[in-house]
Scaffold this motif. Sequence first.
Motif, PDB file in Angstrom:
ATOM      1  N   UNK A 163       2.224   2.060  10.729  1.00  0.00           N
ATOM      2  CA  UNK A 163       3.270   1.036  10.752  1.00  0.00           C
ATOM      3  C   UNK A 163       4.612   1.689  10.453  1.00  0.00           C
ATOM      4  N   UNK A 164       5.675   1.060  10.945  1.00  0.00           N
ATOM      5  CA  UNK A 164       7.010   1.568  10.636  1.00  0.00           C
ATOM      6  C   UNK A 164       7.633   0.843   9.448  1.00  0.00           C
ATOM      7  N   UNK A 165       6.842  -0.006   8.778  1.00  0.00           N
ATOM      8  CA  UNK A 165       7.355  -0.748   7.626  1.00  0.00           C
ATOM      9  C   UNK A 165       7.343   0.130   6.380  1.00  0.00           C
ATOM     10  N   UNK A 166       8.269  -0.114   5.458  1.00  0.00           N
ATOM     11  CA  UNK A 166       8.274   0.655   4.211  1.00  0.00           C
ATOM     12  C   UNK A 166       7.022   0.344   3.378  1.00  0.00           C
ATOM     13  N   UNK A 167       6.631   1.301   2.563  1.00  0.00           N
ATOM     14  CA  UNK A 167       5.452   1.156   1.710  1.00  0.00           C
ATOM     15  C   UNK A 167       5.840   1.313   0.241  1.00  0.00           C
ATOM     16  N   UNK A 168       4.871   1.129  -0.629  1.00  0.00           N
ATOM     17  CA  UNK A 168       5.101   1.298  -2.062  1.00  0.00           C
ATOM     18  C   UNK A 168       5.542   2.720  -2.407  1.00  0.00           C
ATOM     19  N   UNK A 169       5.151   3.689  -1.588  1.00  0.00           N
ATOM     20  CA  UNK A 169       5.509   5.086  -1.849  1.00  0.00           C
ATOM     21  C   UNK A 169       7.024   5.291  -1.873  1.00  0.00           C
ATOM     22  N   UNK A 170       7.769   4.482  -1.129  1.00  0.00           N
ATOM     23  CA  UNK A 170       9.229   4.611  -1.125  1.00  0.00           C
ATOM     24  C   UNK A 170       9.862   4.064  -2.396  1.00  0.00           C
ATOM     25  N   UNK A 171       9.095   3.323  -3.194  1.00  0.00           N
ATOM     26  CA  UNK A 171       9.652   2.672  -4.385  1.00  0.00           C
ATOM     27  C   UNK A 171       9.083   3.196  -5.694  1.00  0.00           C
ATOM     28  N   UNK A 173       0.861  -1.176   0.000  1.00  0.00           N
ATOM     29  CA  UNK A 173       0.000   0.000   0.000  1.00  0.00           C
ATOM     30  C   UNK A 173       0.899   1.228   0.000  1.00  0.00           C
ATOM     31  N   UNK A 174       0.292   2.395  -0.244  1.00  0.00           N
ATOM     32  CA  UNK A 174       1.084   3.617  -0.334  1.00  0.00           C
ATOM     33  C   UNK A 174       1.187   4.375   0.983  1.00  0.00           C
ATOM     34  N   UNK A 175       0.299   4.109   1.937  1.00  0.00           N
ATOM     35  CA  UNK A 175       0.380   4.787   3.227  1.00  0.00           C
ATOM     36  C   UNK A 175       0.716   3.760   4.307  1.00  0.00           C
ATOM     37  N   UNK A 176       1.446   4.201   5.327  1.00  0.00           N
ATOM     38  CA  UNK A 176       1.913   3.282   6.366  1.00  0.00           C
ATOM     39  C   UNK A 176       0.845   2.984   7.411  1.00  0.00           C
ATOM     40  N   UNK A 177      -0.160   3.831   7.563  1.00  0.00           N
ATOM     41  CA  UNK A 177      -1.227   3.635   8.556  1.00  0.00           C
ATOM     42  C   UNK A 177      -0.663   3.296   9.931  1.00  0.00           C
TER      43      UNK A 177
END
Length: 181
Positions: A22-30, A16-20
Amino acid sequence: MARLILLNKPHGVLCQFSADGSDKPTLAQYVPVPGVYPAGRLDTDSEGLLLLTDDGRLQARIAVPRFKLPKTYLVQVEGEPDAAALAALRGGVRLKDGMTRPAEAELIPAPELWSRDPPVRFRKTVPDSWLKLTLREGKNRQVRRMTAAVGHPTLRLVRWQIGDWALDGLAPGEWREITAN
């Protein structure tokens, strides 16, 4: 013209594009492309081909199971599946939410893939092997549940192909835009 992006989603990235929170990376970083959304999902623990598009009809054709678009996975499993385990995968496996459709399933030599971070756990006393599985449906965590049901839990799961679109030449985190037909 519809945009279609092929992404090699790394292990550990939220689909997904937002982390909601979470501290995990999302699609937005890629994928710094506005207005595109994933056509289907890959679990955080899974890696490989993810298609993104800005076209709702194309997104449905890719993601909705009734279109039966084949999805091919390279799956590292614990143990060495025998003919009976492969036959079970090919015939459909009973899961808690019902029978799966038959899958194409074959043992393959270990593929040449990128290393994973974190690496898959290694145990000297338990061998592992690789399967190539092609499904035409999309139940939640289906590949993992199918391999576990036949006695071979999944250690690593890489989606390699969706329909005619394949991961060829994309390293983890890399993407390319192609023309959508």
